[in-house]
Design an enzyme around this catalytic site. Structure first.
Site, short mmCIF file in Angstrom:
data_model
loop_
_atom_site.label_atom_id
_atom_site.label_comp_id
_atom_site.label_asym_id
_atom_site.label_seq_id
_atom_site.Cartn_x
_atom_site.Cartn_y
_atom_site.Cartn_z
N GLY A 16 0.81 -1.22 0.00
CA GLY A 16 0.00 0.00 0.00
C GLY A 16 0.85 1.27 0.00
O GLY A 16 0.38 2.34 -0.36
N LYS B 94 -2.24 2.78 -4.47
CA LYS B 94 -2.76 3.98 -3.82
C LYS B 94 -1.97 5.23 -4.18
O LYS B 94 -2.46 6.35 -4.08
CB LYS B 94 -2.80 3.76 -2.30
CG LYS B 94 -3.81 2.68 -1.89
CD LYS B 94 -5.12 2.92 -2.52
CE LYS B 94 -6.28 2.00 -2.23
NZ LYS B 94 -6.18 0.81 -1.49
N HIS C 111 -12.23 4.90 -5.06
CA HIS C 111 -11.80 3.75 -4.27
C HIS C 111 -12.96 2.75 -4.24
O HIS C 111 -13.66 2.61 -3.24
CB HIS C 111 -11.45 4.24 -2.86
CG HIS C 111 -10.77 3.23 -2.01
ND1 HIS C 111 -10.82 3.28 -0.64
CD2 HIS C 111 -10.01 2.15 -2.30
CE1 HIS C 111 -10.13 2.27 -0.14
NE2 HIS C 111 -9.63 1.58 -1.13
N CYS D 68 -14.77 -3.42 5.83
CA CYS D 68 -16.24 -3.23 5.93
C CYS D 68 -17.01 -4.12 4.97
O CYS D 68 -18.19 -3.86 4.72
CB CYS D 68 -16.61 -1.79 5.63
SG CYS D 68 -16.15 -0.68 6.91
N ASP E 152 -10.85 -2.84 -5.89
CA ASP E 152 -10.26 -1.73 -5.15
C ASP E 152 -10.38 -0.34 -5.79
O ASP E 152 -10.76 0.59 -5.11
CB ASP E 152 -8.78 -2.04 -4.84
CG ASP E 152 -8.24 -1.25 -3.66
OD1 ASP E 152 -9.03 -0.87 -2.78
OD2 ASP E 152 -7.03 -1.01 -3.62
N ASN F 279 -3.67 -7.73 9.07
CA ASN F 279 -3.64 -7.14 7.72
C ASN F 279 -2.79 -7.99 6.76
O ASN F 279 -2.32 -7.50 5.75
CB ASN F 279 -3.10 -5.70 7.79
CG ASN F 279 -3.36 -4.90 6.52
OD1 ASN F 279 -4.35 -5.14 5.82
ND2 ASN F 279 -2.48 -3.98 6.19
N ARG G 175 -2.00 -10.48 3.75
CA ARG G 175 -2.64 -10.32 2.44
C ARG G 175 -2.27 -11.43 1.47
O ARG G 175 -1.32 -12.17 1.68
CB ARG G 175 -2.20 -8.98 1.83
CG ARG G 175 -2.55 -7.77 2.72
CD ARG G 175 -3.48 -6.86 2.04
NE ARG G 175 -4.07 -5.87 2.94
CZ ARG G 175 -5.07 -5.08 2.57
NH1 ARG G 175 -5.58 -5.18 1.35
NH2 ARG G 175 -5.58 -4.20 3.40
C1 SPV Z 1 -6.98 -0.52 1.54
O1 SPV Z 1 -6.56 -0.43 2.70
O2 SPV Z 1 -7.93 0.15 1.15
C2 SPV Z 1 -6.32 -1.43 0.60
C3 SPV Z 1 -5.01 -1.97 0.93
O3 SPV Z 1 -6.84 -1.66 -0.46
S1 SPV Z 1 -3.76 -0.84 0.63
O4 SPV Z 1 -3.01 -1.29 -0.54
O5 SPV Z 1 -2.92 -0.82 1.79
O6 SPV Z 1 -4.33 0.47 0.36
MN MN Z 2 -8.29 -0.12 -0.92
#
Ligand code: SPV
Ligand code: MN
Length: 619
Positions: free
Chosen positions: A219, A226, A245, A269, A286, A381, A383
């Protein structure tokens, strides 16, 4: 070109210069000089190049092979298990208005800091240069990107998650514009980033570059995830589209009809579990881009893979993901527990071993960290990284350059006492304001701090906003305001409870709510008008529960789930009004007007029917 000629071997020089783009050459040369890697690997999309990166991930030790063919495990450092919001900053100049509340640093100062941290950071390492696409190739949606990284894990992840675009760069010549990411994991100790105190994620809009240093967690490091969302939100703002998102999924209706929906939910969620429900198909979990064409809204998934939360993936609750994670094929597990080359994670339905290797190194039952906290066997967390095509329910339109026509947009949060399980807004603007821009979610044990605290998170996109909130809301309102039939906007809540804190809905009920939304988007069922929106009729849900879940749906359950909770809804309007008044004083005027109307409708209903109003009162 002189720099490139001396720093790249012949094969890699050839691959790079086959792309006739001076801006690209300039960028590559500049950062090679600065970061000073021992070797440079220019990755095309050839099978050999993709394979080389996979092998290097294992050879370098950033990944280790697991028992099943194609499966590997990667660990991020103990303090590098999530996005670092504090050290993610926008580089700003005097005339760059980001509004208040965003984490910013003066551009000169930020660039100086980053460039000094980058100096020689890749010494002793190999630099990987990747050419990728955000969105399907050769589409109005596509944004091209170049990733620099000295992490084999990051390069490998990018190849699973995004479409390769080396050939597009070659064909596109000097005209291709692209996002740029410069990542270094920095000094490594036992294969994890050592200098976490120097972890930085700096976003430079003026040059469309994101820098990410001294971190490996995807992330923070995978540029096209992101980091690019923040750049894309600004580009979308300039060009009149939306970067969101959101998941995107196909809902299967009557007579082989398929309707596409997108959905925004804050982390933890039910976002992935929604787009993965049985019977429907997934395009992405995502990030989406949304654009208008001929009076309709179209969406694409920016990615072609999933970097998903592995907690609670088990054969019963997530059978399709479970399958993809347990058959041969390319999977990267991260921050799970490994024993005898088998990965374990929380909620996998198995008894975990009492020792193994995890994100803290060698782990044993009872191990505690420096702060005396017990270390769980797998991180909450933890993955998995997979290609969407390894899922049986992957939608056939994933690579369609046109995108998919969006019939509805769903916003959901963790809400114990206010929203019903599903409802629809009166119209686009009402939905944008009272659902999307009013989105809140309660904290869970998986996040730091107190549990059950409501956090404002408009469009579930707050962490990634790179334009003022007021502007972002205005863009949403304007986006579909001129459409004859904009997508419907729905709210969803899987976490509603009664007074005794019992959940009022079942784990699989979302399958029914989704079918109801699909029917609504075709006008096939009616709805009941309440002060906060349109809710389902009991008879329609009863039929759907029978059809979809083979369950008898009792009217008393319906009444409990869909009773309008006036005090809670009034409190919510109050909270949201206050948030905008204090934090976004320049919010579009229509926002306070629509919130005020909602409040008045609630007060009027309260005068006629009291605090808790069963749905039959609105018939
Ligand atoms: C999130 O937290 O919304 C994700 C994982 O999809 S991350 O790549 O950490 O943003
Ligand atoms: Mn995300």
């Amino acid at each position: 070109m002189k720099i490139l000629k001396t720093r790249l071997d012949e094969a890699n020089y050839k691959k790079l210069t086959a792309i006739p783009n001076p801006k690209l050459h300039q960028f590559v040369a500049e950062y090679i000089e600065l970061c000073n890697p021992d070797r440079v690997f220019i990755s095309t999309e050839s099978v050999e190049d993709i394979q080389y990166i996979r092998q290097e991930a294992i050879r370098s030790g950033e990944e280790a092979e697991l028992a099943i063919d194609g499966h590997t495990v990667h660990f991020d450092g103990y303090w590098d298990q999530a996005r670092d919001k504090e050290n993610t900053r926008f580089l700003i100049t005097k005339d760059l208005d980001l509004g208040s509340g965003l984490n910013c640093i003066a551009r000169d100062e930020g660039l100086e800091e980053i460039h000094s941290l980058l100096k020689n950071i890749m010494q002793g390492k190999e630099l990987f240069v990747l050419f990728l696409s955000l969105g399907p190739l050769d589409s109005l949606f596509s944004i091209y990107a170049v990733q620099f990284t000295d992490s084999t894990y990051v390069a490998h992840s990018e190849n699973i998650l995004y479409r390769p675009a080396y050939e597009v760069f070659k064909r596109g010549g000097p005209d291709i514009d692209f996002f740029k990411y410069v990542h270094s994991a920095g000094e490594l100790e036992e294969n994890v980033s050592k200098n976490i105190d120097k972890r930085r994620i700096y976003i430079d809009f003026l040059d469309s570059i994101v820098y990410s240093l001294n971190t490996q967690y995807a992330g923070n490091t995978v540029g096209l995830k992101k980091l690019s969302l923040r750049l894309a939100i600004r580009k979308a703002n300039r060009e009149g589209w939306l970067a969101e998102h959101m998941f995107v999924m196909g809902l299967h209706g009557q007579n082989n009809r398929k309707s596409y929906f997108t959905g925004a939910f804050p982390s933890f969620c039910g976002k992935t579990s929604t787009c993965m429900v049985e019977g429907e198909s997934i395009l992405g979990d995502d990030i989406d881009y949304l654009r208008k064409k001929e009076g309709k809204v179209f969406a694409v998934n920016v990615e072609k893979g999933i970097f998903g939360i592995i907690k609670d993936v088990n054969p019963k609750d997530a059978p399709l993901i479970w399958e993809a994670l347990t058959i041969p094929g390319e999977v990267i597990f991260s921050n799970v527990l490994v024993k005898d080359k088998v990965p374990y994670w929380q909620g996998d339905g198995r008894v975990p071993p009492d020792e193994g290797i995890n994100f803290s190194g060698t782990w044993f039952e009872g191990k505690i960290d420096e702060a005396q906290n017990p270390i769980p066997y797998a991180h909450p967390n933890a993955r998995y990284t997979i290609r969407l095509e390894s899922l049986k329910n992957c939608d056939s339109k994933l690579e369609d350059p046109e995108g998919v026509r969006v019939s509805g947009i769903i916003y959901g949060g963790r809400d114990s006492d206010t929203w019903p399980p599903v409802f629809e807004s009166f119209d686009w603007t009402h939905g944008v304001i009272t659902i999307a821009a009013s989105l809140e979610s309660e904290t869970t044990a998986a996040t730091l701090g107190k549990e059950g605290v409501r956090r404002f998170n408009l469009m579930a996109n707050l962490d990634f906003l790179s334009i003022p909130i007021s502007r972002y809301i205005k863009n949403h309102i304007d986006f579909a305001a001129d459409l004859k039939k904009p997508p419907l906007i729905f709210g969803a809540n899987y976490f509603l409870r009664d007074k005794n804190a019992n959940y009022l809905t079942g784990m699989h009920d979302k399958r029914v709510w989704l079918k109801w939304m699909e029917l609504r988007s075709h006008g096939d069922v009616g709805a009941i008008q309440t002060p906060t929106g349109l809710i389902p009729k009991y008879q329609d849900l009863k039929g759907l529960f029978k059809e979809v879940l083979e369950k008898d749906y009792r009217e008393e359950d319906y009444t409990k789930q869909f009773t309008l909770r006036v005090p809670e809804n009034l409190a919510k309007v109050g909270r949201i009004t206050e948030i905008y008044k204090t934090r976004v004083p320049d919010a579009p005027e229509v926002l306070s007007k629509v919130l005020k109307e909602q409040k008045e409708r609630l007060e009027e209903a309260k005068r006629s029917h009291g605090d808790y109003i069963s749905p039959d009162k609105f018939k």
